[in-house]
Structure formats: structure tokens, C-alpha cells
Design an enzyme around this catalytic site. Structure first.
Site, short mmCIF file in Angstrom:
data_model
loop_
_atom_site.label_atom_id
_atom_site.label_comp_id
_atom_site.label_asym_id
_atom_site.label_seq_id
_atom_site.Cartn_x
_atom_site.Cartn_y
_atom_site.Cartn_z
N HIS A 137 0.83 -1.21 0.00
CA HIS A 137 0.00 0.00 0.00
C HIS A 137 0.87 1.26 0.00
CE1 HIS A 137 -4.34 -0.93 0.35
NE2 HIS A 137 -3.89 -2.12 0.73
N GLU A 160 0.09 7.21 10.45
CA GLU A 160 -0.29 5.87 10.90
C GLU A 160 -0.94 6.00 12.26
OE1 GLU A 160 3.12 3.32 10.51
OE2 GLU A 160 3.12 3.53 8.33
#
Length: 183
Positions: free
Chosen positions: A49, A61
Site C-alpha cells: 500500500h 499511521e
């Protein structure tokens, strides 16, 4: 401000569709990744990804405190893309090291309810464009076991709640969008 939910089954093309929406916006893109690398296979998926995303996109994240992070990064000049809500949901379900019984009803961690409510509150605030990716896990047979049934139930409830506050909802199958709400 436009809030868009993009959902569909595994490997349906929902992430690619969401990323096309982000590019088409012409805005700065901030990409929220919710996956946590728990094993080698998931580590490889995350790396794939990352490699597919444009290098100039900022990646955040955030496996748990999604609402607080969104509040910090959403802005009128940006499009924020969250991929994906169902990974975030599973992170929350197991966030406190919870061990669930194989049978019977399960009790979700307190953090689960708090974070879910905070996300829905954040989605109601007008801060900028937002694209949320989620899996549709409830179109198959009823899962075996209390934990998987609870997960499917909570994912369905989350998708319904998010769809209710979004301006647009796209169901993706075989890479093709079916607009369920908005244009």
C-alpha cells in the site's frame, strides 16, 4: 466540505477508488493508515500500500486514536483519506489485550465505545473533505463464533452510522462504484 464513505468487500477496489477521489480533488492529501503489522503477511500488505501511494502524500499511521488525529489534520485545503475503518475497528476490539471467550456474548473494551463515539462526533464537524474506506463484512454467512459475529455486527453498525453522516456513499464491487447516496 464533502464526507464520502467508500465500502465494499475484500479486494473489491475500494482503496483504489478512494485514492482516485483524492487525486481528483486537486487538494493536498493526508492519508491515514489504520493497519497494524501483526505478522509478516500484514507487513507485506502495508508495504505494498505504501509503495502504491503517491510519494507527496503525507501518511499518518494511527491504529487507535483516529478521531483526535483527524481533528488535528482535517482542514479546508486538504482531503483526508482514511483506510480503513474496519481495521481500526479490529484494533479497538483488541486494544486492551482483551481475550474473548469462544462462546457466548462478548464485552467490548471501554476504549472501543469511547473511540467510536469520538469518531462519529468528529465526522459531524465541518473541517474539510474526507474519504473513509471500510469493508462490508456482513454480506456472507453468519460467522462462526461470538468474536467474529460481534465483529461483523460492530462493523455493520459502524458503516451504518458513518453512512448516515456522510454526504456520499459508494459501494464498490469489481472495481466499479455504485453510488448509494449523493453523486
Amino acid at each position: 466540505m464533502t464526507r464520502t464513505l467508500v465500502f465494499g468487500g475484500a479486494r473489491s477496489g475500494k482503496s483504489a477508488y478512494a485514492e482516485r477521489l483524492a487525486v481528483a480533488s486537486g487538494k493536498e492529501v493526508v492519508y491515514f493508515a489504520t493497519a497494524a503489522a501483526g505478522d509478516a503477511e500484514m507487513t507485506a500488505r502495508i508495504a505494498q500500500h505504501r509503495a502504491q501511494r503517491p510519494q507527496h502524500w503525507r501518511t499518518i499511521e494511527e491504529p487507535l486514536a483516529l478521531a483526535a488525529a483527524l481533528a488535528e489534520w482535517r482542514a479546508p485545503q486538504r482531503l483526508v483519506l482514511v483506510d480503513c475503518l474496519t481495521l481500526w475497528l479490529s484494533n479497538l476490539m483488541f486494544s486492551e489485550g482483551t481475550q474473548y471467550p469462544d462462546i457466548g456474548m462478548i464485552e467490548l473494551p471501554s476504549r472501543f465505545h469511547e473511540q467510536r463515539a469520538a469518531l462519529l462526533d468528529e465526522l459531524a464537524v465541518d473541517r474539510g473533505d474526507l474519504v473513509l474506506v471500510s469493508n462490508e463484512v456482513g454480506m456472507g454467512i453468519v460467522p462462526w463464533g461470538a468474536v467474529t459475529r460481534s465483529y461483523a455486527d460492530e462493523a455493520g453498525r459502524l458503516n451504518q452510522s458513518v453512512a448516515a453522516v456522510c454526504d456520499r456513499v459508494a459501494f464498490i464491487a469489481a472495481g466499479l462504484p455504485l453510488m448509494l447516496k449523493g453523486t
